[in-house]
Design a protein around this motif. Structure first.
Motif, PDB file in Angstrom:
ATOM      1  N   PHE A  33       7.693  -3.278  -6.937  1.00  0.00           N
ATOM      2  CA  PHE A  33       7.352  -1.801  -7.165  1.00  0.00           C
ATOM      3  C   PHE A  33       6.524  -1.329  -5.966  1.00  0.00           C
ATOM      4  CE2 PHE A  33       8.933  -3.122 -11.271  1.00  0.00           C
ATOM      5  CZ  PHE A  33       9.741  -1.988 -11.822  1.00  0.00           C
ATOM      6  N   ALA A  34       6.504   0.036  -5.787  1.00  0.00           N
ATOM      7  CA  ALA A  34       5.549   0.609  -4.978  1.00  0.00           C
ATOM      8  C   ALA A  34       5.274   2.054  -5.187  1.00  0.00           C
ATOM      9  CB  ALA A  34       6.150   0.630  -3.485  1.00  0.00           C
ATOM     10  N   ILE A  35       4.115   2.423  -4.597  1.00  0.00           N
ATOM     11  CA  ILE A  35       3.506   3.906  -4.867  1.00  0.00           C
ATOM     12  C   ILE A  35       4.373   4.454  -3.531  1.00  0.00           C
ATOM     13  CG2 ILE A  35       2.053   5.320  -4.937  1.00  0.00           C
ATOM     14  CD1 ILE A  35       0.131   3.308  -6.472  1.00  0.00           C
ATOM     15  N   ARG A  36       5.184   5.489  -3.951  1.00  0.00           N
ATOM     16  CA  ARG A  36       5.634   6.340  -2.840  1.00  0.00           C
ATOM     17  C   ARG A  36       4.901   7.660  -2.582  1.00  0.00           C
ATOM     18  NH1 ARG A  36       8.548   3.647   0.027  1.00  0.00           N
ATOM     19  NH2 ARG A  36      10.099   3.398  -1.384  1.00  0.00           N
ATOM     20  N   ASP A  37       4.858   8.033  -1.235  1.00  0.00           N
ATOM     21  CA  ASP A  37       4.203   9.149  -0.819  1.00  0.00           C
ATOM     22  C   ASP A  37       5.241  10.119  -0.363  1.00  0.00           C
ATOM     23  OD1 ASP A  37       2.855  11.216   0.279  1.00  0.00           O
ATOM     24  OD2 ASP A  37       1.260   9.912   1.375  1.00  0.00           O
ATOM     25  N   ARG A  38       5.522  11.097  -1.187  1.00  0.00           N
ATOM     26  CA  ARG A  38       6.618  12.154  -0.927  1.00  0.00           C
ATOM     27  C   ARG A  38       6.339  12.684   0.468  1.00  0.00           C
ATOM     28  NH1 ARG A  38       8.590  11.301  -5.318  1.00  0.00           N
ATOM     29  NH2 ARG A  38       9.081  12.513  -6.996  1.00  0.00           N
ATOM     30  N   GLU A  39       5.339  12.773   1.019  1.00  0.00           N
ATOM     31  CA  GLU A  39       5.054  13.532   2.382  1.00  0.00           C
ATOM     32  C   GLU A  39       4.885  12.566   3.399  1.00  0.00           C
ATOM     33  OE1 GLU A  39       1.227  15.601   2.434  1.00  0.00           O
ATOM     34  OE2 GLU A  39       1.668  16.959   0.592  1.00  0.00           O
TER      35      GLU A  39
END
Length: 143
Positions: A36-42
């Motif tokens: 799993f990862a934390i995604r940065d939409r920017e």
């Protein structure tokens, strides 16, 4: 949740947290069968805030967490979300919220009037021999 502010714990396991972070800048995504990862939409190509759950417990050396304060338009209340990709990130995020010294570090990222804004913070938590280390701010977003 409609009548009072709330603190929601857990990123991947809490249905309310999943709903509330789904459209925000930072969210949790599955990147593989065991990761799993934390995604940065920017910055959607960013892939470094991730944890592979197939890593043996005592060999894991870093976890990541999200802390958010959102004024929910549905409930008209403030909701604080806190959780890690793994246990260590959750512990680090809780320590971040409960330690004034750690919260003071947020001022380096925050606009002048941040006290009344929604916010999201991505934290990195070093893991040393199965214990959470000091949480460090990697990114913050205010609106």
């Amino acid at each position: 949740l409609r009548g009072t502010p709330a603190v929601l714990i857990g990123l991947r396991t809490n249905e309310w947290t999943i709903r509330l972070t789904g459209k925000e800048r930072f969210s949790v995504v599955r990147t593989g069968p065991t990761s799993f990862a934390i995604r940065d939409r920017e910055h959607p190509s960013r892939n470094d805030w991730s944890v592979d759950f197939s890593t043996p417990y005592l060999q894991l050396n870093r976890d990541y967490a999200i802390v958010s304060r959102i004024r929910n338009p549905t409930t008209e209340q403030v909701v604080v979300l806190v959780g890690g990709l793994f246990t260590f990130g959750g512990v680090g995020a809780a320590e971040f919220l409960s330690n004034p010294e750690y919260l003071k570090r947020l001022e380096d990222y925050a606009p002048a009037d941040w006290d009344w804004k929604n916010l999201e913070i991505v934290l990195s938590v070093e893991v040393i021999e199965g214990k959470s280390g000091v949480p460090r701010i990697l990114a913050a977003h205010f609106w």
